[in-house]
Design a protein around this motif. Structure first.
Motif, mmCIF file in Angstrom:
data_model
loop_
_atom_site.group_PDB
_atom_site.id
_atom_site.type_symbol
_atom_site.label_atom_id
_atom_site.label_comp_id
_atom_site.label_asym_id
_atom_site.label_seq_id
_atom_site.Cartn_x
_atom_site.Cartn_y
_atom_site.Cartn_z
ATOM 1 N N PHE A 21 15.204 -1.523 69.224
ATOM 2 C CA PHE A 21 16.357 -1.651 68.474
ATOM 3 C C PHE A 21 16.324 -1.628 67.036
ATOM 4 C CE2 PHE A 21 17.404 -3.808 72.436
ATOM 5 C CZ PHE A 21 18.733 -3.212 72.804
ATOM 6 N N GLU A 22 17.055 -0.733 66.332
ATOM 7 C CA GLU A 22 16.518 -0.660 64.965
ATOM 8 C C GLU A 22 16.707 -1.630 64.004
ATOM 9 O OE1 GLU A 22 18.677 3.016 63.386
ATOM 10 O OE2 GLU A 22 17.918 4.242 64.876
ATOM 11 N N THR A 23 17.649 -2.427 64.194
ATOM 12 C CA THR A 23 18.106 -3.674 63.224
ATOM 13 C C THR A 23 18.457 -4.823 64.422
ATOM 14 O OG1 THR A 23 20.538 -3.402 63.025
ATOM 15 C CG2 THR A 23 18.993 -2.265 61.361
ATOM 16 N N GLU A 24 18.264 -5.947 63.783
ATOM 17 C CA GLU A 24 18.822 -7.107 64.623
ATOM 18 C C GLU A 24 20.088 -7.258 64.570
ATOM 19 O OE1 GLU A 24 18.348 -11.895 63.792
ATOM 20 O OE2 GLU A 24 16.472 -10.910 64.066
ATOM 21 N N GLU A 25 20.752 -6.677 63.537
ATOM 22 C CA GLU A 25 22.353 -6.528 63.562
ATOM 23 C C GLU A 25 22.844 -5.863 64.692
ATOM 24 O OE1 GLU A 25 26.453 -6.579 62.654
ATOM 25 O OE2 GLU A 25 24.764 -7.956 62.198
ATOM 26 N N GLU A 26 22.121 -4.460 64.806
ATOM 27 C CA GLU A 26 22.639 -3.490 66.215
ATOM 28 C C GLU A 26 22.329 -4.388 67.591
ATOM 29 O OE1 GLU A 26 20.966 0.279 68.434
ATOM 30 O OE2 GLU A 26 19.766 -0.415 66.832
ATOM 31 N N LYS A 89 16.237 -12.061 68.645
ATOM 32 C CA LYS A 89 15.138 -11.690 67.867
ATOM 33 C C LYS A 89 14.447 -10.415 68.243
ATOM 34 C CE LYS A 89 15.012 -15.390 65.034
ATOM 35 N NZ LYS A 89 16.117 -15.725 64.960
ATOM 36 N N ARG A 90 14.212 -9.443 67.419
ATOM 37 C CA ARG A 90 13.237 -8.292 68.004
ATOM 38 C C ARG A 90 11.841 -8.653 67.881
ATOM 39 N NH1 ARG A 90 14.067 -3.785 63.628
ATOM 40 N NH2 ARG A 90 13.985 -5.555 62.354
ATOM 41 N N ALA A 91 11.162 -7.951 68.742
ATOM 42 C CA ALA A 91 9.834 -8.282 69.120
ATOM 43 C C ALA A 91 9.007 -8.214 67.764
ATOM 44 C CB ALA A 91 9.161 -7.318 69.935
ATOM 45 N N SER A 92 9.573 -7.321 66.746
ATOM 46 C CA SER A 92 8.623 -7.498 65.447
ATOM 47 C C SER A 92 8.860 -8.700 64.458
ATOM 48 C CB SER A 92 9.187 -6.036 64.845
ATOM 49 O OG SER A 92 10.810 -6.043 64.430
ATOM 50 N N ASP A 93 9.748 -9.345 64.989
ATOM 51 C CA ASP A 93 10.117 -10.807 64.264
ATOM 52 C C ASP A 93 8.962 -11.761 64.618
ATOM 53 O OD1 ASP A 93 11.138 -12.996 62.973
ATOM 54 O OD2 ASP A 93 12.825 -12.518 63.084
ATOM 55 N N THR A 94 8.072 -12.297 63.987
ATOM 56 C CA THR A 94 6.909 -12.989 64.278
ATOM 57 C C THR A 94 7.622 -14.360 64.821
ATOM 58 O OG1 THR A 94 6.731 -13.855 61.992
ATOM 59 C CG2 THR A 94 5.280 -11.996 62.798
ATOM 60 N N GLN A 200 15.510 -1.253 75.926
ATOM 61 C CA GLN A 200 16.669 -0.314 75.835
ATOM 62 C C GLN A 200 15.650 1.090 75.806
ATOM 63 O OE1 GLN A 200 19.650 0.960 72.371
ATOM 64 N NE2 GLN A 200 17.623 0.710 71.439
ATOM 65 N N TYR A 201 16.145 1.816 76.724
ATOM 66 C CA TYR A 201 15.902 3.254 76.839
ATOM 67 C C TYR A 201 16.937 4.334 76.432
ATOM 68 C CZ TYR A 201 12.590 1.033 80.116
ATOM 69 O OH TYR A 201 11.636 0.354 81.069
ATOM 70 N N LEU A 210 20.199 0.290 79.371
ATOM 71 C CA LEU A 210 19.656 -1.375 79.117
ATOM 72 C C LEU A 210 19.052 -2.042 80.280
ATOM 73 C CD1 LEU A 210 22.484 -2.124 76.741
ATOM 74 C CD2 LEU A 210 20.492 -1.693 75.980
ATOM 75 N N VAL A 211 18.245 -2.532 80.362
ATOM 76 C CA VAL A 211 17.290 -3.257 81.425
ATOM 77 C C VAL A 211 17.033 -4.699 81.135
ATOM 78 C CG1 VAL A 211 15.638 -3.236 83.154
ATOM 79 C CG2 VAL A 211 16.444 -1.058 82.483
ATOM 80 N N PRO A 212 17.827 -5.665 81.716
ATOM 81 C CA PRO A 212 17.550 -7.189 81.459
ATOM 82 C C PRO A 212 16.359 -7.629 82.322
ATOM 83 C CG PRO A 212 19.692 -6.715 82.424
ATOM 84 C CD PRO A 212 19.076 -5.526 82.248
#
Length: 382
Positions: A21-26, A89-94, A200-201, A210-212
């Motif tokens: 995901f490009e942004t957390e908002e998205e 949270k995105r994975a890039s967020d520590t 997301q693919y 989307l695969v949860p």
């Protein structure tokens, strides 16, 4: 989890590659628009779970007198009245590794104390209107024959009892968070905790898959059913037993007078928390309006009367709330909280110990008189 593609077979075979995901908002907007990706499990009657959005960026106060100190990413609810708190949270967020856990527990603890049913109802209805959702249609799925006030009162009670879901949602769930989720699930009897990995693919054009993947279900299933309190409600007999055995004479008289008046003129509804509590609805202006809750806390022992100003303001407007506040006893502890409520627009739950009311002559008579004037349709102030 690997980074292998998934394949869609149509007229030809198309590979969809993992895409962040490009942004957390998205990411957050996707969940708000499509909560079905979080629908796993079932309701109490065995029907499939369907989450409905109450609000994005739901404010979380830290006291009855304060404004919002924190903001929860999403608050959902289901037809059983069980709230679902979601942090994204995105994975890039520590912070996805440990900090988000303390953050979520902060939200849950304070939301359970300071989200009155009327506030939740107002937030839900405002969100529906902003999103163009039909209130009649959405309520038709939620209420199951109950009134809206009864439904949101049930949600409030579930929060107070800790009956909720906590969902950590990320595009990748680190092992540290999975371990914490499973540990919390084993330790928390009333609250279910999950981590949802939403991958997301993307393919050609706008094609997305989307695969949860759900983490924490094994620990949830292992909980002992006896460890969970169901929907057993406090009865009048439960309240009377505590009042009779624990309270001093004057607080006992006040508690009994409040409950007797409610039984005769309003509707008593027992709480589902671990401690005995009862809320009271009175017929005002053609509506059943929650006015107060009496809680008999166990540890430590404390008897407290709280006024539902959020509900009063919601149903009767600011003038009705002002008049009611001005009619209440001039107990210093309550007066200070009411002054804060005046500045905040009368949206909280100011409370007062029964022992403080006992020190004020005719305190309970003033409370009952104010309620009666509301029911009669007159100005509550004296």
């Amino acid at each position: 989890m690997t980074d292998q593609p998934v394949f869609v077979l149509g007229s030809d075979l198309q590979a969809l590659e993992p895409a962040a995901f490009e942004t957390e908002e998205e990411f957050q907007q996707l969940l708000a628009l499509h909560p079905r990706v979080l629908d796993f499990g079932s309701l109490a009657d065995g029907q499939p779970l369907r989450l409905v959005l109450v609000a994005r960026e739901m404010g979380v106060p830290t006291s009855a007198e304060s404004g919002s100190a924190y903001w929860l990413d999403h608050l959902f609810v289901d037809a059983d009245g069980v709230p679902t708190l979601v942090e994204v949270k995105r994975a890039s967020d520590t912070r996805i590794r440990r900090e988000v856990v303390g953050q979520m527990l902060d939200y849950a603890a304070n939301g359970a104390r300071y989200w009155p049913g009327a506030l939740l109802q107002r937030s839900f209805e405002e969100t529906c209107l902003a999103d163009g959702r039909s209130l009649e249609e959405v309520y038709g799925e939620l209420l199951g024959g109950r009134s809206a006030e009864e439904f949101w009162s049930m949600v409030e009670e579930r929060l107070a009892a800790g009956q909720m879901r906590l969902l950590f949602v990320a595009d990748r769930i680190p092992l540290e968070l999975r371990a914490i989720v499973e540990f919390l699930n084993r330790q928390m009897r009333q609250t279910d905790v999950y981590a949802v990995e939403l991958t997301q693919y993307r393919g050609d054009g706008d094609l997305r898959v989307l695969v949860p993947r759900i983490h924490g279900e094994v620990a949830t299933a292992a909980k002992s059913p006896s460890g969970r309190r169901g929907t057993q409600r406090t009865t009048r007999a439960d309240m009377d037993t505590v009042i009779r055995t624990r309270l001093a004479p004057e607080p006992r008289r006040i508690a009994t007078a409040l409950l007797d008046h409610a039984a005769a003129r309003g509707r008593l509804e027992g709480g589902t928390a671990k401690y005995p509590s009862m809320s009271v609805y009175y017929p005002v202006a053609g509506r059943q309006v929650p006015i107060w809750t009496l809680s008999l806390y166990d540890n430590p022992a404390k008897e407290e009367l709280a006024f539902s100003f959020g509900s009063i303001t919601h149903h009767l407007g600011l003038d009705g709330a002002v008049g009611f506040a001005e009619s209440l006893p001039t107990v210093p502890e309550l007066a200070r909280k009411l002054e804060v409520q005046r500045e905040k627009g009368y949206k909280g739950w100011p409370s007062v110990p029964l022992s403080a009311l006992a020190a004020e002559p005719e305190a309970v008579e003033r409370i009952l008189g104010a309620i009666q004037r509301l029911m009669d349709g007159g100005d509550a102030s004296v």
